[in-house]
Write an enzyme that holds these catalytic residues in place. Structure first.
Site, PDB file in Angstrom:
ATOM      1  N   ARG A 171      -3.035  -1.165  -6.736  1.00 51.88           N
ATOM      2  CA  ARG A 171      -2.201  -2.373  -6.703  1.00 51.88           C
ATOM      3  C   ARG A 171      -2.532  -3.188  -7.937  1.00 51.88           C
ATOM      4  O   ARG A 171      -3.582  -2.977  -8.559  1.00 51.88           O
ATOM      5  CB  ARG A 171      -2.482  -3.194  -5.440  1.00 51.88           C
ATOM      6  CG  ARG A 171      -3.922  -3.632  -5.300  1.00 51.88           C
ATOM      7  CD  ARG A 171      -4.193  -4.191  -3.916  1.00 51.88           C
ATOM      8  NE  ARG A 171      -5.620  -4.374  -3.692  1.00 51.88           N
ATOM      9  CZ  ARG A 171      -6.185  -4.464  -2.494  1.00 51.88           C
ATOM     10  NH1 ARG A 171      -5.439  -4.382  -1.414  1.00 51.88           N
ATOM     11  NH2 ARG A 171      -7.488  -4.630  -2.368  1.00 51.88           N
TER      12      ARG A 171
ATOM     13  N   ARG B 160       3.287 -48.237 -15.647  1.00 51.31           N
ATOM     14  CA  ARG B 160       3.193 -49.180 -14.530  1.00 51.31           C
ATOM     15  C   ARG B 160       2.673 -50.520 -15.045  1.00 51.31           C
ATOM     16  O   ARG B 160       1.521 -50.618 -15.454  1.00 51.31           O
ATOM     17  CB  ARG B 160       2.255 -48.647 -13.450  1.00 51.31           C
ATOM     18  CG  ARG B 160       2.550 -47.236 -12.967  1.00 51.31           C
ATOM     19  CD  ARG B 160       1.447 -46.783 -12.022  1.00 51.31           C
ATOM     20  NE  ARG B 160       1.552 -45.383 -11.650  1.00 51.31           N
ATOM     21  CZ  ARG B 160       0.996 -44.372 -12.317  1.00 51.31           C
ATOM     22  NH1 ARG B 160       0.310 -44.619 -13.432  1.00 51.31           N
ATOM     23  NH2 ARG B 160       1.126 -43.136 -11.900  1.00 51.31           N
TER      24      ARG B 160
ATOM     25  N   GLY C  58      11.039 -41.345  -7.941  1.00 49.52           N
ATOM     26  CA  GLY C  58       9.680 -41.658  -7.501  1.00 49.52           C
ATOM     27  C   GLY C  58       9.398 -40.881  -6.236  1.00 49.52           C
ATOM     28  O   GLY C  58       9.545 -41.394  -5.115  1.00 49.52           O
ATOM     29  N   THR C  59       9.014 -39.629  -6.393  1.00 46.52           N
ATOM     30  CA  THR C  59       8.948 -38.737  -5.234  1.00 46.52           C
ATOM     31  C   THR C  59       7.802 -39.052  -4.290  1.00 46.52           C
ATOM     32  O   THR C  59       7.816 -38.595  -3.143  1.00 46.52           O
ATOM     33  CB  THR C  59       8.859 -37.268  -5.689  1.00 46.52           C
ATOM     34  OG1 THR C  59       7.796 -37.128  -6.640  1.00 46.52           O
ATOM     35  CG2 THR C  59      10.172 -36.833  -6.323  1.00 46.52           C
ATOM     36  N   ASN C  60       6.795 -39.816  -4.742  1.00 40.23           N
ATOM     37  CA  ASN C  60       5.749 -40.229  -3.801  1.00 40.23           C
ATOM     38  C   ASN C  60       6.342 -41.104  -2.700  1.00 40.23           C
ATOM     39  O   ASN C  60       6.214 -40.825  -1.508  1.00 40.23           O
ATOM     40  CB  ASN C  60       4.647 -41.004  -4.528  1.00 40.23           C
ATOM     41  CG  ASN C  60       3.900 -40.159  -5.536  1.00 40.23           C
ATOM     42  OD1 ASN C  60       3.983 -38.949  -5.518  1.00 40.23           O
ATOM     43  ND2 ASN C  60       3.182 -40.811  -6.420  1.00 40.23           N
TER      44      ASN C  60
ATOM     45  N   ARG D 176       8.242 -49.530 -16.129  1.00 39.28           N
ATOM     46  CA  ARG D 176       8.680 -50.001 -14.811  1.00 39.28           C
ATOM     47  C   ARG D 176       8.303 -51.462 -14.638  1.00 39.28           C
ATOM     48  O   ARG D 176       7.145 -51.837 -14.819  1.00 39.28           O
ATOM     49  CB  ARG D 176       8.030 -49.164 -13.700  1.00 39.28           C
ATOM     50  CG  ARG D 176       8.515 -49.536 -12.302  1.00 39.28           C
ATOM     51  CD  ARG D 176       7.890 -48.653 -11.236  1.00 39.28           C
ATOM     52  NE  ARG D 176       6.475 -48.916 -11.059  1.00 39.28           N
ATOM     53  CZ  ARG D 176       5.678 -48.233 -10.228  1.00 39.28           C
ATOM     54  NH1 ARG D 176       6.176 -47.230  -9.526  1.00 39.28           N
ATOM     55  NH2 ARG D 176       4.402 -48.530 -10.117  1.00 39.28           N
TER      56      ARG D 176
ATOM     57  N   MET E 223      -5.797  -7.620   8.086  1.00 38.10           N
ATOM     58  CA  MET E 223      -5.240  -6.816   9.173  1.00 38.10           C
ATOM     59  C   MET E 223      -6.100  -5.570   9.371  1.00 38.10           C
ATOM     60  O   MET E 223      -7.148  -5.419   8.766  1.00 38.10           O
ATOM     61  CB  MET E 223      -3.780  -6.495   8.887  1.00 38.10           C
ATOM     62  CG  MET E 223      -2.886  -7.727   8.947  1.00 38.10           C
ATOM     63  SD  MET E 223      -1.165  -7.385   8.561  1.00 38.10           S
ATOM     64  CE  MET E 223      -1.241  -6.935   6.829  1.00 38.10           C
TER      65      MET E 223
ATOM     66  N   SER F 158      15.003 -42.093 -12.424  1.00 36.64           N
ATOM     67  CA  SER F 158      13.680 -41.488 -12.388  1.00 36.64           C
ATOM     68  C   SER F 158      13.272 -41.402 -10.926  1.00 36.64           C
ATOM     69  O   SER F 158      13.194 -42.423 -10.236  1.00 36.64           O
ATOM     70  CB  SER F 158      12.669 -42.326 -13.175  1.00 36.64           C
ATOM     71  OG  SER F 158      11.395 -41.740 -13.112  1.00 36.64           O
TER      72      SER F 158
ATOM     73  N   ARG G 195      -3.571   2.637   8.288  1.00 38.12           N
ATOM     74  CA  ARG G 195      -3.914   1.419   7.539  1.00 38.12           C
ATOM     75  C   ARG G 195      -2.717   0.473   7.479  1.00 38.12           C
ATOM     76  O   ARG G 195      -1.572   0.910   7.402  1.00 38.12           O
ATOM     77  CB  ARG G 195      -4.348   1.758   6.105  1.00 38.12           C
ATOM     78  CG  ARG G 195      -5.567   2.647   5.993  1.00 38.12           C
ATOM     79  CD  ARG G 195      -5.811   3.035   4.541  1.00 38.12           C
ATOM     80  NE  ARG G 195      -6.903   3.971   4.370  1.00 38.12           N
ATOM     81  CZ  ARG G 195      -8.158   3.606   4.103  1.00 38.12           C
ATOM     82  NH1 ARG G 195      -8.460   2.333   3.966  1.00 38.12           N
ATOM     83  NH2 ARG G 195      -9.094   4.514   3.946  1.00 38.12           N
TER      84      ARG G 195
ATOM     85  N   LYS H  41       0.828  -1.205   0.000  1.00 38.91           N
ATOM     86  CA  LYS H  41       0.000   0.000   0.000  1.00 38.91           C
ATOM     87  C   LYS H  41       0.864   1.257   0.000  1.00 38.91           C
ATOM     88  O   LYS H  41       0.698   2.163  -0.814  1.00 38.91           O
ATOM     89  CB  LYS H  41      -0.927  -0.007   1.214  1.00 38.91           C
ATOM     90  CG  LYS H  41      -1.927   1.158   1.231  1.00 38.91           C
ATOM     91  CD  LYS H  41      -2.687   1.202   2.534  1.00 38.91           C
ATOM     92  CE  LYS H  41      -3.463  -0.062   2.811  1.00 38.91           C
ATOM     93  NZ  LYS H  41      -4.605  -0.225   1.881  1.00 38.91           N
TER      94      LYS H  41
ATOM     95  N   CYS I 175       8.967 -38.994 -11.879  1.00 39.30           N
ATOM     96  CA  CYS I 175       7.689 -39.568 -12.319  1.00 39.30           C
ATOM     97  C   CYS I 175       6.675 -39.643 -11.190  1.00 39.30           C
ATOM     98  O   CYS I 175       5.607 -40.210 -11.350  1.00 39.30           O
ATOM     99  CB  CYS I 175       7.910 -40.962 -12.919  1.00 39.30           C
ATOM    100  SG  CYS I 175       8.594 -42.150 -11.756  1.00 39.30           S
TER     101      CYS I 175
ATOM    102  N   GLY J 151      -8.194  -7.402   3.912  1.00 36.16           N
ATOM    103  CA  GLY J 151      -9.093  -7.613   5.035  1.00 36.16           C
ATOM    104  C   GLY J 151      -8.520  -8.405   6.184  1.00 36.16           C
ATOM    105  O   GLY J 151      -9.197  -8.640   7.190  1.00 36.16           O
TER     106      GLY J 151
ATOM    107  N   TYR K  75      13.682 -34.128 -17.417  1.00 34.15           N
ATOM    108  CA  TYR K  75      12.251 -34.167 -17.735  1.00 34.15           C
ATOM    109  C   TYR K  75      11.434 -34.335 -16.468  1.00 34.15           C
ATOM    110  O   TYR K  75      11.932 -34.747 -15.418  1.00 34.15           O
ATOM    111  CB  TYR K  75      11.931 -35.299 -18.721  1.00 34.15           C
ATOM    112  CG  TYR K  75      12.096 -36.696 -18.159  1.00 34.15           C
ATOM    113  CD1 TYR K  75      11.063 -37.318 -17.455  1.00 34.15           C
ATOM    114  CD2 TYR K  75      13.291 -37.407 -18.334  1.00 34.15           C
ATOM    115  CE1 TYR K  75      11.216 -38.600 -16.941  1.00 34.15           C
ATOM    116  CE2 TYR K  75      13.452 -38.685 -17.830  1.00 34.15           C
ATOM    117  CZ  TYR K  75      12.406 -39.274 -17.122  1.00 34.15           C
ATOM    118  OH  TYR K  75      12.555 -40.533 -16.613  1.00 34.15           O
TER     119      TYR K  75
ATOM    120  N   HIS L 142      -4.249 -44.252  -3.157  1.00 34.27           N
ATOM    121  CA  HIS L 142      -4.442 -45.006  -4.406  1.00 34.27           C
ATOM    122  C   HIS L 142      -5.528 -44.353  -5.260  1.00 34.27           C
ATOM    123  O   HIS L 142      -5.346 -44.131  -6.459  1.00 34.27           O
ATOM    124  CB  HIS L 142      -4.806 -46.460  -4.092  1.00 34.27           C
ATOM    125  CG  HIS L 142      -5.144 -47.262  -5.315  1.00 34.27           C
ATOM    126  ND1 HIS L 142      -6.437 -47.369  -5.787  1.00 34.27           N
ATOM    127  CD2 HIS L 142      -4.377 -47.964  -6.166  1.00 34.27           C
ATOM    128  CE1 HIS L 142      -6.435 -48.116  -6.874  1.00 34.27           C
ATOM    129  NE2 HIS L 142      -5.194 -48.489  -7.123  1.00 34.27           N
TER     130      HIS L 142
END
Length: 895
Positions: free
Chosen positions: A335, A571, A780-782, A626, A102, A778, A91, A22, A846, A100, A866, A451
Site C-alpha cells: 500500500r 481589529r 466572519g465564520t467564527n 474593521r 479490524m 468578509s 483478513r 488490501k 476572515c 490494526g 481570498y 479568546h
C-alpha cells in the site's frame, strides 16, 4: 444478480472501493507478476449488505464455495484435509487503511486431525502445533468473543513454567498442551467448543471480520481520520504461506523509502521463524531489514527488486508485508505508506525531480496540516517531564516558562528577560499584554476558538485551553493539577500546544528549520528546500488570494514575510487597550457631547498612527479595517471587582472611590445577559455619537499621510455585525461623509471601499439586498458558526464537544473545520445572491476557518476571492489554496 466475490486476477488497484485497499493491491501485485499467494476477495458490497440485515447476503456462500474450490484445485489440496491440508488466512481490508482496527484470522483449516497431517507433510511437529495454537487463539478472540488477555495469560504461565524467554523456546508438546488449554478457555467462556469444521471456520471468520467494521476501536479511528461509516470492509481469503517453519523462514515489513525522513532505500523489520502478526504485535524483537541480507541474500535481493518495481509502479513510497517460507519469498501486501510530514515533502520533491510524478502531483501529496507540523517548535520527547494536565491543543508549538497568574507579572518577567507561561481560568482583552509577553497561555476553560485560542494563534503563541485537570486560583497565585500537585507562581512548566499536554519542569525544545526559512529565507536542509518548492508551486497555481489577520505593524510585517497579500482583518478594538483604556473610559463616562468629543479627539492621533504603520507594512496591498466590534463594557473594569472594592471600603468605614462608583454605575448600566448578541458592532456605531467618525477619520488621514510619503495605501473599511441593509446604509453614509471631509481638507479625494462582515444568518439570507450597499463581503465564520449552531464558543468546546465527537454528532469541531451543510450553505447563498446583485462584489473569509486546510477547499469551491488567517497560518493557507485549485482541475477533467 449481485456479485460478491472476486479472484485476485479479476481486480486491480482501481477497484479499492469494491475490493478494499488490501484486496485491490494484492490483485495489482498479481497482475504485475509478483509472487503473491493466490486468493479471492469478498467485497465491501457483501459487508454492507450483511451489516444492513445482520444476515449473510443471498448467494455469497455459494460464491465463496466456488472460489474456494478453484483455490483448492490450483493448490492440489483441500481446505483442512487430514493428510495435506490447505490453510487460508482471512483478513480485513477497508478502502482506506485502518491498521490494526479490524480483525484477522490465520491458519484456517486446522483441526485435531489436520494438525497431524500438517506436522507430517511439513516435517515439523512444532510448526504444526504452533500454527494450530495461533488459529485457536485468533478464532477464539475474534469470532467467539473470548477476552484476548486470557490467551496471553495462559501463554505467559506456560513460558514461566518452562522458564522460556519467548514462544520459540516452547516445544511441540508444550504447544499441543497450550492448544488444549486454549480450547478449554473457549468452552469455559462461551459454552461452545472450538469448531472442527474448516468450512464453518471460514464462514464465521468472514462474518466476524464484517462485524469488526463496527467495533469500538474501528469506529473511533474512522471518526478521527474522517473516514465515512458506510463504506464497509472487504475480506481477503488467501492461501497461507508460513514464516514460522524454522530459521530459513520469517516475516517482515519493508518500506521503499524511510517513512520518517523520506530517504531512498529499503527500510523495515524482519523476524525470523515468525508469522506476520508477530512482527506488528511486538511479541518478539525484530531485527533491522538489513540483517535479512546476511541471513538470506537471495530473498533480500528479490525483495529489493520487487520493492523497486512497486515504487516505480505506484510512483510513491510503498509499505510492503512479506513472508519467506523455507527460502521462498512471498508478497502479502502493499500500500502507499504513511509517512511523517518531513518525509512527505522530501519524497514528493524527489519523485518530481526523478520524473516519476509532475509538480502538480507532488503538491497534491503534501498538506497544510503537514506544513503546520513542520513550522511548530517541538519538545524533545526523549526528555519530557511529569505530565500535569491535558487540555485542548488550541495553538500549536512548545514553550517553557514560569507559571504566572496575571498579565502584569508576565510583562514584568519578560522585561527582566525571564520566560513565563500565563495561566488563567480564561482570558479577556485585558490579558493581551501578558499574552504578548508570555511564552504560552494555559487556561482552565475555553476551546479552540476561545479568546485565548484565537488571539494566541494570531500571534503564533503556544496555547492550551480548557485544561479541566487544573484548578486555577489566581488570588493565591497557584493552580492545582492531577493528583493534587500544587503549582505555585514561579514554578517552571512546559506547554505543548500540539498535543494539549502540560508538563512539570522544563522540557528541551527542538528548533524548527521550516520556521527559520519562512522568517528569513534560510534553506537549512532538504526538507526545507522541499517546503520552499511546494509553496512556490502552490503560489503559481492557486486562485485564492491569501491575506492575514493582523492588528499591529509588527504582525503585518510578519505576515508579509510569510507571503500574505494583504490584511483581511484588522481589529481596531485591540488598539484601545493598555494606556488608551483611560481615554475609552472617558468616552464611555462622558456626560456631554463635548466631553465625549474630547475623548475621541484624544484617541484620533493614536488610531491614525496605528493605521499609518499597518498601511506602511502592507504598502500596495489591501488592508481591511474593521470598525469597533465588542461592547463598550469590555473596556471597563470587571463588575465584580468594582463591587468588591466599593463594598470593602464601605465595610471598613472609608468613603468609596468616586471614580470606582462612577465606573460601577456605568458597568451596571451597560450590563447585558448575552453581550455577544447585544450592543456591539454596527449597533454601537449607530448609537454612540462620533465613534465611527473618529475611526474613519483616523483611517482616511493615515491614507493621506502614506500617499504624501510616496506610498500606495489601500484601506478598506468593514462594518461588523450587520443584519439589515438599513444598518449598513446608515453606517456607509457616515463613512462617506467623513471621507469627503478629509479629502477636502487634504486637497485630494480619499477612496476607501466600504463593506461588511457577514456573521449573522440573517445577513447571509438577505445578502442580495446588503450587497447593494457593500463593496465587499468578509465572512466572519467564527460568529456565523456560533449564531447558526446556537453555540457559545467560549463554553461549549470544553463542555460537551468531546461527547459530540464520540457520538458522531459531527466529525470535527465546527469551529475548527467549517460545517458545510449548515454554515457553508449560508456562505454559498450569500456569495451567489450577493454577486447576483453586484457583479463586482469581492468576497473573502476572515474567521479562523480561513487557515483550516479542509475549509480552504470549500472556500475555493464556492468562489471566494481570498482567505484571511493569522500570520502563522499564511503558509498553510497558501499551500492548501494551491492544492484546492488542483483538486478543482481534477474534478473538472473528470467531468
Amino acid at each position: 444478480m449481485v456479485r460478491y466475490v472476486y479472484d485476485f486476477q479479476d481486480g486491480g488497484r482501481d477497484l479499492a472501493g469494491l475490493l478494499g485497499g488490501k484486496g485491490a493491491n494484492l490483485a495489482e501485485m498479481t497482475r504485475l507478476g509478483l509472487p503473491v499467494p493466490p486468493g479471492f476477495v469478498v467485497s465491501t458490497e457483501a459487508c454492507r449488505a450483511f451489516l444492513a440485515t445482520g444476515e449473510e447476503p443471498e448467494g455469497m456462500s455459494a460464491e465463496v464455495s466456488r472460489h474456494l474450490s478453484a483455490l483448492e484445485t490450483g493448490a492440489g489440496r483441500l481446505l483442512g484435509q487430514g493428510d495435506d491440508p490447505l490453510l487460508v488466512s482471512v483478513r480485513s481490508g477497508a478502502r482506506f487503511s485502518m491498521p490494526g482496527m479490524m480483525e484477522t484470522v490465520l491458519d484456517i483449516g486446522l483441526n485435531d486431525d489436520s494438525v497431524l497431517g500438517l506436522a507430517k507433510v511439513s516435517g515439523s511437529e512444532r510448526f504444526a502445533w504452533d500454527s494450530y495454537r495461533r488459529l485457536v487463539q485468533m478464532y477464539g478472540s475474534t469470532v467467539m468473543g473470548v477476552d484476548p488477555a486470557l490467551f496471553d495469560e495462559a501463554m505467559t504461565l506456560l513460558k514461566d513454567a518452562r522458564e522460556a524467554p519467548d514462544d520459540l523456546h516452547l516445544d511441540a508438546s508444550d504447544l499441543a498442551r497450550l492448544v488444549e488449554t486454549y480450547k478449554s478457555l473457549i468452552r469455559n467462556e462461551t459454552g461452545r467448543g472450538f469448531p472442527q469444521s474448516p468450512a464453518q471456520q471460514l464462514q464465521q471468520a468472514v462474518l466476524a471480520v464484517f462485524r469488526s467494521w463496527n467495533a469500538e476501536r474501528a469506529v473511533l479511528y474512522r471518526r478521527r481520520e474522517h473516514i465515512p461509516d458506510d463504506l464497509g470492509t472487504a475480506v481477503t481469503v488467501q492461501r497461507m504461506v508460513f514464516g514460522n517453519l524454522g530459521p530459513d523462514s520469517g516475516s517482515g515489513v519493508a518500506f521503499t523509502r524511510d517513512p520518517a525522513t523520506g530517504r531512498p532505500g529499503l527500510y523495515g523489520d524482519y523476524l525470523p521463524n515468525a508469522q506476520g502478526e508477530d512482527v506488528v504485535s511486538g511479541v518478539r524483537d525484530a531485527v533491522p531489514l538489513a540483517e535479512l541480507e546476511r541471513l538470506d541474500p537471495h530473498s533480500y535481493r528479490q525483495l529489493r527488486d520487487h520493492a523497486q518495481t512497486l515504487e516505480a509502479h505506484y510512483r510513491d513510497l510503498c509499505d510492503i508485508e512479506f513472508t519467506i517460507e523455507r527460502g521462498t519469498l512471498w508478497m502479502l501486501q502493499t500500500r502507499v505508506g504513511k509517512r511523517t510530514a518531513e518525509a512527505a515533502f522530501a519524497i514528493a520533491t524527489e519523485l518530481v525531480q526523478e520524473g516519476l510524478i509532475s509538480s502538480d502531483e507532488g503538491l497534491a501529496r503534501v498538506s497544510g496540516d503537514g506544513l503546520a507540523r513542520l513550522m511548530f517548535p517541538r519538545f524533545d520527547t526523549t526528555a519530557t517531564g511529569e505530565t500535569l494536565a491535558r487540555g485542548v491543543p488550541a495553538s500549536p508549538g512548545a514553550a517553557v516558562g514560569a507559571a504566572v497568574f496575571d498579565s502584569a507579572e508576565a510583562v514584568r518577567r519578560a522585561a527582566a528577560g525571564e520566560k513565563a507561561v500565563l495561566v488563567r481560568e480564561e482570558t479577556t482583552p485585558d490579558d493581551l499584554p501578558g499574552m504578548v509577553a508570555a511564552q504560552a497561555v494555559l487556561t482552565g476553560r475555553g476551546g479552540k476558538t476561545s479568546h485565548a485560542a484565537v488571539v494566541a494563534r494570531g500571534m503564533g503563541k503556544v496555547c492550551v485551553c480548557g485544561a479541566q485537570d487544573i484548578t486555577v486560583n489566581a488570588g493565591e497565585r497557584r493552580f492545582t493539577a492531577r493528583g493534587g500537585v500544587v503549582v505555585e507562581e514561579g514554578t517552571v512548566i512546559s506547554v505543548d500546544g500540539s498535543t494539549g499536554d502540560v508538563y512539570l519542569g522544563p522540557v528541551p525544545l527542538v528548533a524548527s528549520a521550516t520556521m527559520r526559512y519562512l522568517e528569513s529565507g534560510e534553506q537549512a536542509d532538504s526538507v526545507v528546500s522541499a517546503v520552499a518548492r511546494a509553496l512556490n508551486h502552490a503560489d503559481s497555481v492557486r486562485r485564492l488570494e491569501v491575506r492575514a489577520n493582523a492588528d499591529t505593524p509588527e504582525d503585518a510585517a510578519r505576515a508579509r514575510r510569510f507571503g500574505a497579500e494583504g490584511i483581511g482583518l484588522c481589529r481596531t478594538e485591540h488598539m484601545f487597550l493598555g494606556e488608551r483604556r483611560k481615554l475609552v473610559e472617558e468616552m464611555i463616562l462622558a456626560r456631554t457631547d463635548a466631553d465625549r468629543a474630547r475623548a475621541l479627539d484624544a484617541l484620533l492621533p493614536l488610531q491614525r498612527r496605528d493605521f499609518t504603520g499597518i498601511l506602511e507594512a502592507m504598502d500596495g496591498f489591501p488592508v481591511t479595517i474593521r470598525l469597533l466590534d465588542p461592547p463598550l463594557h469590555e473596556f471597563l473594569p470587571d463588575r465584580t471587582d468594582l463591587a468588591v472594592r466599593i463594598a470593602t471600603a464601605e465595610a471598613t468605614g472609608r468613603q468609596p472611590d468616586a471614580h470606582s462608583v462612577e465606573l460601577l454605575a456605568a458597568v451596571n448600566r451597560m450590563h447585558e445577559e448575552n453581550p455577544m448578541l447585544g450592543l456591539r458592532g454596527v449597533r454601537l456605531g449607530l448609537v454612540v455619537p462620533g465613534l465611527v467618525a473618529m475611526q474613519v477619520r483616523a483611517i482616511a488621514e493615515a491614507v493621506v499621510e502614506r500617499t504624501r510619503a510616496g506610498g500606495s495605501p489601500y484601506a478598506e473599511i468593514m462594518v461588523p455585525l450587520v443584519g439589515a441593509v438599513e444598518e449598513l446604509r446608515l453606517a456607509r453614509e457616515e463613512v462617506a461623509r467623513v471621507l469627503t471631509e478629509v479629502g477636502e481638507e487634504a486637497g485630494t479625494p480619499v477612496h476607501c471601499p466600504v463593506g461588511t462582515m457577514i456573521e449573522l444568518p440573517r445577513a447571509a439570507l438577505t445578502a442580495g439586498r446588503i450587497a447593494e450597499e457593500a463593496a465587499f463581503f468578509s465572512f466572519g465564520t467564527n460568529d456565523l458558526t456560533q449564531t447558526t449552531w446556537g453555540f457559545s464558543r467560549d463554553d461549549v468546546e470544553a463542555a460537551f464537544f468531546s461527547a459530540y465527537l464520540d457520538k458522531g454528532v459531527f466529525a470535527a469541531s465546527p469551529f475548527e473545520t467549517l460545517d458545510r451543510e449548515g454554515v457553508g450553505r449560508l456562505v454559498r447563498i450569500a456569495v451567489e445572491e450577493g454577486r447576483a446583485a453586484r457583479a463586482d462584489l469581492e468576497t473573502g473569509v476572515c474567521g479562523e476557518h480561513g487557515g483550516d486546510p479542509e475549509s480552504i477547499h470549500f472556500f475555493h469551491e464556492v468562489g471566494l476571492d481570498y482567505v484571511s488567517c493569522s500570520p502563522f497560518r499564511v503558509p498553510v493557507a497558501r499551500l492548501e489554496a494551491g492544492r484546492a485549485a488542483l483538486a478543482d482541475t481534477d474534478t473538472s477533467d473528470s467531468r
